[in-house]
Structure formats: structure tokens, C-alpha cells
Design a protein around this motif. Structure first.
Motif, PDB file in Angstrom:
ATOM      1  N   GLN A  26       6.250  -3.519  13.052  1.00 43.33           N
ATOM      2  CA  GLN A  26       6.652  -4.129  11.794  1.00 43.33           C
ATOM      3  C   GLN A  26       5.464  -4.832  11.133  1.00 43.33           C
ATOM      4  O   GLN A  26       5.270  -4.741   9.921  1.00 43.33           O
ATOM      5  CB  GLN A  26       7.801  -5.128  12.019  1.00 43.33           C
ATOM      6  N   LEU A  27       4.664  -5.528  11.952  1.00 42.68           N
ATOM      7  CA  LEU A  27       3.469  -6.185  11.414  1.00 42.68           C
ATOM      8  C   LEU A  27       2.467  -5.164  10.878  1.00 42.68           C
ATOM      9  O   LEU A  27       1.882  -5.349   9.817  1.00 42.68           O
ATOM     10  CB  LEU A  27       2.811  -7.056  12.482  1.00 42.68           C
ATOM     11  N   GLU A  28       2.291  -4.068  11.622  1.00 42.96           N
ATOM     12  CA  GLU A  28       1.365  -3.032  11.179  1.00 42.96           C
ATOM     13  C   GLU A  28       1.848  -2.401   9.881  1.00 42.96           C
ATOM     14  O   GLU A  28       1.050  -2.145   8.975  1.00 42.96           O
ATOM     15  CB  GLU A  28       1.215  -1.964  12.265  1.00 42.96           C
ATOM     16  N   ASN A  29       3.143  -2.153   9.785  1.00 41.38           N
ATOM     17  CA  ASN A  29       3.697  -1.579   8.554  1.00 41.38           C
ATOM     18  C   ASN A  29       3.513  -2.531   7.380  1.00 41.38           C
ATOM     19  O   ASN A  29       3.207  -2.099   6.266  1.00 41.38           O
ATOM     20  CB  ASN A  29       5.176  -1.234   8.734  1.00 41.38           C
ATOM     21  N   GLY A  30       3.686  -3.826   7.626  1.00 46.87           N
ATOM     22  CA  GLY A  30       3.479  -4.825   6.572  1.00 46.87           C
ATOM     23  C   GLY A  30       2.035  -4.860   6.108  1.00 46.87           C
ATOM     24  O   GLY A  30       1.755  -4.926   4.905  1.00 46.87           O
ATOM     25  N   CYS A  31       1.105  -4.817   7.075  1.00 50.23           N
ATOM     26  CA  CYS A  31      -0.331  -4.805   6.734  1.00 50.23           C
ATOM     27  C   CYS A  31      -0.684  -3.529   5.979  1.00 50.23           C
ATOM     28  O   CYS A  31      -1.423  -3.555   4.997  1.00 50.23           O
ATOM     29  CB  CYS A  31      -1.188  -4.919   7.988  1.00 50.23           C
ATOM     30  N   TYR A  32      -0.135  -2.413   6.419  1.00 50.15           N
ATOM     31  CA  TYR A  32      -0.401  -1.135   5.778  1.00 50.15           C
ATOM     32  C   TYR A  32       0.090  -1.152   4.338  1.00 50.15           C
ATOM     33  O   TYR A  32      -0.614  -0.717   3.420  1.00 50.15           O
ATOM     34  CB  TYR A  32       0.273  -0.010   6.570  1.00 50.15           C
ATOM     35  N   ARG A  84       0.568  -3.778   2.432  1.00 48.61           N
ATOM     36  CA  ARG A  84      -0.253  -4.707   1.665  1.00 48.61           C
ATOM     37  C   ARG A  84      -1.602  -4.074   1.297  1.00 48.61           C
ATOM     38  O   ARG A  84      -2.066  -4.164   0.159  1.00 48.61           O
ATOM     39  CB  ARG A  84      -0.466  -6.000   2.448  1.00 48.61           C
ATOM     40  N   LEU A  85      -2.213  -3.367   2.259  1.00 47.23           N
ATOM     41  CA  LEU A  85      -3.497  -2.714   1.997  1.00 47.23           C
ATOM     42  C   LEU A  85      -3.350  -1.578   0.986  1.00 47.23           C
ATOM     43  O   LEU A  85      -4.224  -1.386   0.131  1.00 47.23           O
ATOM     44  CB  LEU A  85      -4.108  -2.198   3.295  1.00 47.23           C
ATOM     45  N   CYS A  86      -2.243  -0.857   1.065  1.00 45.78           N
ATOM     46  CA  CYS A  86      -1.990   0.208   0.078  1.00 45.78           C
ATOM     47  C   CYS A  86      -1.857  -0.376  -1.316  1.00 45.78           C
ATOM     48  O   CYS A  86      -2.371   0.178  -2.291  1.00 45.78           O
ATOM     49  CB  CYS A  86      -0.733   0.997   0.450  1.00 45.78           C
ATOM     50  N   LYS A  87      -1.182  -1.498  -1.412  1.00 41.68           N
ATOM     51  CA  LYS A  87      -1.004  -2.157  -2.706  1.00 41.68           C
ATOM     52  C   LYS A  87      -2.356  -2.637  -3.252  1.00 41.68           C
ATOM     53  O   LYS A  87      -2.654  -2.475  -4.438  1.00 41.68           O
ATOM     54  CB  LYS A  87      -0.036  -3.336  -2.557  1.00 41.68           C
ATOM     55  N   GLN A  88      -3.198  -3.219  -2.385  1.00 47.16           N
ATOM     56  CA  GLN A  88      -4.525  -3.677  -2.808  1.00 47.16           C
ATOM     57  C   GLN A  88      -5.388  -2.502  -3.263  1.00 47.16           C
ATOM     58  O   GLN A  88      -6.109  -2.591  -4.263  1.00 47.16           O
ATOM     59  CB  GLN A  88      -5.223  -4.418  -1.672  1.00 47.16           C
ATOM     60  N   LEU A  89      -5.306  -1.396  -2.542  1.00 46.12           N
ATOM     61  CA  LEU A  89      -6.079  -0.211  -2.905  1.00 46.12           C
ATOM     62  C   LEU A  89      -5.633   0.328  -4.265  1.00 46.12           C
ATOM     63  O   LEU A  89      -6.467   0.685  -5.110  1.00 46.12           O
ATOM     64  CB  LEU A  89      -5.930   0.873  -1.835  1.00 46.12           C
ATOM     65  N   ALA A  90      -4.332   0.368  -4.484  1.00 48.31           N
ATOM     66  CA  ALA A  90      -3.818   0.845  -5.768  1.00 48.31           C
ATOM     67  C   ALA A  90      -4.277  -0.062  -6.908  1.00 48.31           C
ATOM     68  O   ALA A  90      -4.668   0.419  -7.980  1.00 48.31           O
ATOM     69  CB  ALA A  90      -2.288   0.922  -5.717  1.00 48.31           C
ATOM     70  N   GLU A  91      -4.258  -1.353  -6.690  1.00 46.77           N
ATOM     71  CA  GLU A  91      -4.694  -2.311  -7.715  1.00 46.77           C
ATOM     72  C   GLU A  91      -6.188  -2.164  -8.009  1.00 46.77           C
ATOM     73  O   GLU A  91      -6.619  -2.170  -9.166  1.00 46.77           O
ATOM     74  CB  GLU A  91      -4.381  -3.743  -7.267  1.00 46.77           C
TER      75      GLU A  91
END
Length: 156
Positions: free
Chosen positions: A26-32, A34-41
């Protein structure tokens, strides 16, 4: 004691169930996520800086983008100016070195012309300080004065 055994059994049964994700996943999915969102931004911001996908931006967002680009251009111009000044400085230093070398060589030529002899310049070590070949033969034919002497230079 029975409570403890029951909890242990429940926990071990929960570990065997694949439908419940573990806390780590669950933590890894949350980090993933968040990182996907940062990359998109970041990708969106880069596209905006390139002048792409500007249709959906408001006037205020366009002004902010313009300020960001202007400050970036100022930094680029400043760095460019610094590099040009460094290059000019290096070229001036090199010019002074060449002038000194020219003066030194002229002095050597006048000394050789006074002697009226053939000079062989360092045939055993054919490379000078700059790594260039200096294997050369200078032949001087003495004349009545320095202006009329014949000079030939053979570079090897």
C-alpha cells in the motif's frame, strides 16, 4: 494465552490471503501514485515552457509562465556573457603569448643574421612547448645590411 494464539492464527491467515494488500505494498502504491502525479506535472510544465498546450491556460497562468521564461532567459544571457568574456580573456592572453614568442623569434633571427651562419633548431627534440614540430632549418645569407639578407625557412 488463548487470545494470543487466536491473534497469531488470524495474522497468519491474513498473510495467506492474496486479496488483502499488505501495508508495504500500500505504501509503495501510494509512493508510485505520487511520483506519477509529479512526473505528469513536470511534463506539463515543460510542455508549457516549450510553448505547447497553452490553450487551457488563463491569463494569470500565462503571465506567470512569461515571468518564469524571462528570468530563465536572463540567466541564460548572463551565463553566455560570462563565457564570452572568459573566451575573450583567454584569447587576449594567447595573443600576448604569441606576441612575446614573435619578439623572441625576431631577436633570435637578428642574432643569427649577425653571426651570418646556418642555424639548425633543435633537430634532436622536434617538439616545442606547445607540442608542435619545431624541426626547422633557417639559412641566412648575410648581405650588406640586415634588410638585404636572404632568409629561407624550411619547416619539417
Amino acid at each position: 494465552m488463548e487470545n494470543r494464539i487466536e491473534r497469531h492464527n488470524m495474522h497468519s491467515k491474513n498473510l495467506l490471503k492474496p486479496d488483502q494488500p499488505s501495508v508495504d505494498s500500500q505504501l509503495e502504491n501510494g509512493c508510485y501514485a505520487r511520483l506519477c502525479k509529479q512526473l505528469a506535472e513536470a511534463t506539463r510544465l515543460i510542455r508549457h515552457m516549450r510553448g505547447e498546450d497553452l490553450q487551457g491556460l488563463t491569463v494569470e497562468e500565462l503571465r506567470q509562465l512569461e515571468k518564469i521564461l524571462e528570468s530563465g532567459c536572463c540567466r541564460v544571457r548572463q551565463r553566455k556573457s560570462e563565457q564570452i568574456m572568459e573566451e575573450i580573456s583567454n584569447l587576449q592572453k594567447r595573443g600576448v603569448q604569441l606576441m612575446e614568442e614573435n619578439t623572441r623569434l625576431r631577436h633570435q633571427m637578428t642574432e643569427l643574421s649577425r653571426m651570418g651562419k646556418q642555424a639548425v633548431v633543435d633537430l634532436e627534440n622536434p617538439f616545442n612547448e606547445d607540442g608542435l614540430s619545431s624541426e626547422s632549418v633557417v639559412t641566412l645569407t648575410p648581405g650588406e645590411n640586415d634588410d638585404t639578407s636572404v632568409t629561407s625557412l624550411k619547416l619539417g
